[in-house]
Write an enzyme that holds these catalytic residues in place. Structure first.
Site, PDB file in Angstrom:
ATOM      1  CB  SER A 121      42.720  31.655  30.160  1.00 47.89           C
ATOM      2  OG  SER A 121      42.254  32.960  30.445  1.00 47.89           O
ATOM      3  N   GLY A 123      37.826  31.705  32.661  1.00 53.96           N
ATOM      4  CA  GLY A 123      36.921  31.663  33.801  1.00 53.96           C
ATOM      5  C   GLY A 123      35.934  30.517  33.709  1.00 53.96           C
ATOM      6  CE  LYS A 171      45.258  30.774  32.948  1.00 52.14           C
ATOM      7  NZ  LYS A 171      45.219  30.886  34.384  1.00 52.14           N
ATOM      8  CG  HIS A 174      46.550  34.698  30.249  1.00 49.26           C
ATOM      9  ND1 HIS A 174      45.776  34.600  31.391  1.00 49.26           N
ATOM     10  CD2 HIS A 174      45.671  34.930  29.223  1.00 49.26           C
ATOM     11  CE1 HIS A 174      44.509  34.762  31.081  1.00 49.26           C
ATOM     12  NE2 HIS A 174      44.415  34.959  29.783  1.00 49.26           N
ATOM     13  CG  ASN A 175      46.666  34.054  35.190  1.00 52.42           C
ATOM     14  OD1 ASN A 175      46.179  33.905  34.074  1.00 52.42           O
ATOM     15  ND2 ASN A 175      46.327  33.312  36.212  1.00 52.42           N
TER      16      ASN A 175
END
Length: 301
Positions: A121, A123, A171, A174-175
């Site tokens: 994570s 970006g 993850k 998280h998203n």
């Protein structure tokens, strides 16, 4: 420490540069000539052939995949598997489904190849300067690779989440959280935009990003976008929905856990892609039928 990387897209390329800057010996495979030229200019060793790439890595090898989830990962593993040896480590840093990571770990174990799933994570900026890394897999193998995770994260934003699949599971959640947070920011800006005073949203977000409770990376990115284009006139309001939030909602249903914010934010993205807006047309037609309410014909303002 040496690290091979496959996948020079929007995350893989900055990750390679990040590793190079942090003192890792980065070796890359890519079949894209323009990426090879760019990497050579950056002083990174790059190979056009998969066999030469694997041969250039010192055993026990560590290969990091940064490619799209699903069949592309399985296809690349199938190509790598006969070239790798027992004790080598294969890392999936993409957004794979956690069940796929569990399956791949078990399949590779039969050949003595270790597998780590790493939710990545932050970006492109995070990939370039310090990513957040959520790792799943064997604890001893994680320990071998910890210097790499420490380097790529900038020293702090990394950790082992549990056994195989745990990195990609964390993850995924998280998203899902990210979807809800983004939706809340967007809705707040929409209310301000229609408010009783002419708010300058670029100014509002610049203030919010400094010390407020809603400050953070998402607000920083929102403020940066509005600073460039306050009215966002060049952007069409169609928002893609990637697999992770879908999987998060599916998992919530499977586990019997209430997640209305994440689910609603996902459905809002689905709706943004609806060009015909048939549901809204149906509502307008119903109101016309039962109450004689006027409808707006296609082509009218």
């Amino acid at each position: 420490m040496q690290l091979g990387i496959i996948g020079m897209g929007k995350m893989g390329l900055p990750l390679a540069l990040n590793g190079r800057d942090k003192g890792l010996n980065i070796v890359v495979f890519t079949d894209k000539a323009d990426k090879r030229a760019q990497l050579k200019q950056e002083g990174i060793t790059v190979h056009a052939g998969l066999e030469s790439f694997v041969s250039a890595l010192t055993p026990p090898r560590a290969v990091w995949l940064m490619i799209p989830a699903g069949p592309p990962v399985d296809a690349m593993i199938a190509r790598l598997r006969p070239l790798m040896a027992p004790g080598d480590i294969l890392i999936d840093g993409g957004n794979s489904r956690y069940q796929d990571s569990q399956r791949r770990s078990e399949e590779l174990r039969r050949d003595g190849i270790h597998f780590l799933d790493v939710g990545t994570s932050g970006g492109t900026e995070g990939a370039r300067n310090g990513a957040c890394l959520m790792v799943g897999g064997d604890e001893a193998v994680y320990g071998r690779m910890e210097p790499v995770f420490r380097a790529l994260s900038g020293g702090s934003g990394y950790g082992r989440m549990g056994a195989s699949g745990a990195g990609h599971f964390v993850k995924m959640i998280h998203n899902g959280i990210e979807y809800g947070m983004m939706q809340a920011i967007a809705e707040g800006l929409e209310i301000l935009r229609h408010g009783p005073m002419p708010f300058a949203l670029d100014r509002v977000t610049q203030v919010w990003r400094k010390g407020s409770i809603v400050s953070g990376l998402l607000m920083d990115m929102t403020a940066a976008a509005l600073a460039r284009e306050p009215d966002l006139g060049s952007i069409k309001g169609v928002v893609a929905a990637s697999g992770e939030a879908n999987w998060t909602v599916e998992e919530a249903v499977r586990l019997g856990v209430s997640a209305p914010v994440i689910a609603t934010s996902l459905f809002s993205r689905f709706k943004s892609q609806d060009q015909e807006k048939y549901a809204e047309k149906s509502l307008a037609a119903m109101r016309r039928e039962f109450g004689g309410h006027a409808v707006i014909a296609k082509g009218e303002d």
